[in-house]
Motif scaffolding. Structure first.
Motif, short mmCIF file in Angstrom:
data_model
loop_
_atom_site.label_atom_id
_atom_site.label_comp_id
_atom_site.label_asym_id
_atom_site.label_seq_id
_atom_site.Cartn_x
_atom_site.Cartn_y
_atom_site.Cartn_z
N GLU A 120 2.74 -17.82 32.81
CA GLU A 120 3.51 -19.62 32.97
C GLU A 120 2.49 -20.26 32.97
OE1 GLU A 120 7.54 -16.96 33.52
OE2 GLU A 120 6.79 -17.60 34.87
N LEU A 124 2.22 -23.64 31.13
CA LEU A 124 2.67 -24.63 31.58
C LEU A 124 1.53 -26.13 31.24
CD1 LEU A 124 4.46 -26.62 32.94
CD2 LEU A 124 3.98 -25.45 34.51
N ILE A 136 7.81 -28.12 28.54
CA ILE A 136 7.59 -27.95 29.14
C ILE A 136 8.64 -28.10 30.44
CG2 ILE A 136 7.70 -29.65 31.64
CD1 ILE A 136 5.08 -31.15 29.43
N THR A 137 9.94 -28.01 29.76
CA THR A 137 10.98 -28.41 30.55
C THR A 137 11.69 -26.32 30.58
OG1 THR A 137 12.15 -29.99 30.09
CG2 THR A 137 13.20 -28.71 30.12
N HIS A 140 9.43 -24.76 32.81
CA HIS A 140 9.34 -24.50 34.42
C HIS A 140 11.05 -23.98 34.67
CE1 HIS A 140 10.53 -27.56 37.68
NE2 HIS A 140 9.48 -27.75 37.44
N LYS A 141 11.85 -23.98 34.50
CA LYS A 141 13.42 -23.10 34.64
C LYS A 141 12.11 -22.17 34.53
CE LYS A 141 16.38 -25.97 32.14
NZ LYS A 141 17.60 -25.77 30.75
N ILE A 143 9.50 -20.37 35.34
CA ILE A 143 8.33 -20.57 36.11
C ILE A 143 8.83 -20.44 37.72
CG2 ILE A 143 6.84 -22.61 36.63
CD1 ILE A 143 4.69 -21.33 35.84
N ILE A 144 9.77 -20.97 38.02
CA ILE A 144 10.50 -21.77 39.22
C ILE A 144 11.07 -19.59 39.36
CG2 ILE A 144 12.40 -22.91 40.47
CD1 ILE A 144 9.92 -24.33 40.06
N VAL A 171 0.30 -23.70 40.18
CA VAL A 171 1.69 -24.61 39.38
C VAL A 171 1.50 -25.75 39.84
CG1 VAL A 171 4.37 -24.16 38.98
CG2 VAL A 171 2.72 -22.24 38.93
N SER A 172 1.50 -26.10 41.10
CA SER A 172 2.23 -27.25 41.74
C SER A 172 1.36 -28.44 41.58
CB SER A 172 1.99 -26.84 43.22
OG SER A 172 3.08 -25.69 43.56
N LEU A 175 2.10 -28.95 38.50
CA LEU A 175 2.64 -30.89 38.22
C LEU A 175 2.67 -32.05 39.07
CD1 LEU A 175 5.85 -27.89 38.75
CD2 LEU A 175 5.72 -28.40 36.47
#
Length: 257
Positions: A120, A124, A136-137, A140-141, A143-144, A171-172, A175
């Motif tokens: 992921e 991303l 991306i949206t 992002h869902k 991966i959270i 990941v952070s 982003l």
């Protein structure tokens, strides 16, 4: 986990000899999984690919679903390292199907979740590069959710903890949340030092050095240590463990700075 390749090879050879001597499919299936795991750990990718193909073939015949799940998860990591994203996706989907069919201890699940998180993360990054806002949206869902599951799992599975915290930090970073990334990398350092997980600890040092040395970095130090010092720490550990793949990655960063 300690980065001792010679001892790991010796133990692996003993395991293979035992499985071969007794003609035991279960032990041989475990040998393929463990051999693939340490080949990935030391980034011996060509060796890993050979063992992965043979291992999947054997384990499919045995009907050992848990070990088939494991080798698919490990193969996902291998394919990502070889930058074969489609093959990684196929392998991850196979692991997901098996995961829904069996129960497992946290250690097995942590191998899968680190593989999923790695996939992921790559997806991303690619979506951000392509400026694909819908993708991306969606990622992002997902991966959270994966991060939450991973955090919960590695509290009980120490082996995957250092790497998991590094991946969450990455990941952070992707982003644009560098402060948050540094917080997770601090956790990864603590886990790596406590557990003696030297290969993964050295890779965390590398990620920190890479992030701090980036032109857009808002920070110049972490724990009072500069970007160059982190990269030097990573290099020293890579050389000590003869991690040639990682040294090549470090060279790429040095060339751009």
């Amino acid at each position: 986990e300690k980065g001792d390749y010679t001892s790991t090879i010796t133990l692996s050879e003993k395991m293979f000899e035992t499985a071969d001597l007794f003609n035991n499919d279960y032990t041989m299936a475990w040998w393929f999984c463990s051999h693939l795991a340490f080949s990935i750990k030391f980034r011996k990718l060509e060796r890993a690919e050979i063992k992965s193909k043979k291992g999947i073939e054997l384990i499919r015949k045995t009907g050992l679903k848990l070990l088939l799940f494991m080798i698919y998860a490990l193969n996902t990591r291998l394919m990502l390292l070889k930058e074969d994203i489609q093959a990684a996706k196929t392998s991850l989907e196979s692991a997901k199907i098996l995961q829904s069919e069996i129960s497992m201890a946290p250690w097995y699940l942590s191998v899968f979740l680190n593989a999923q998180l790695s996939f992921e993360l790559v997806t991303l990054e690619k979506s951000i590069q392509d400026d694909n806002k819908i993708m991306i949206t969606n990622i992002h869902k997902n991966i959270i959710k994966t991060i939450k599951r991973t955090q919960k799992t590695v509290r009980k599975a120490a082996t995957g903890r250092t790497e998991a915290y590094r991946l969450i930090g990455c990941v952070s970073r992707v982003l644009g949340q560098q402060k948050k990334a540094l917080k997770w990398w601090k956790k990864s350092i603590k886990a790596g030092e406590t557990l003696g997980a030297k290969p993964e600890l050295s890779r965390t040092y590398f990620e920190i050095g890479k992030s701090l040395s980036a032109p857009e970095s808002k920070y110049k130090q972490l724990n009072g240590i500069t970007a160059d010092e982190y990269l030097d720490k990573a290099k020293a550990m890579f050389e000590e463990m003869d991690l040639q793949w990682d040294l090549n990655e470090l060279t790429k960063i040095s060339a751009t700075n």
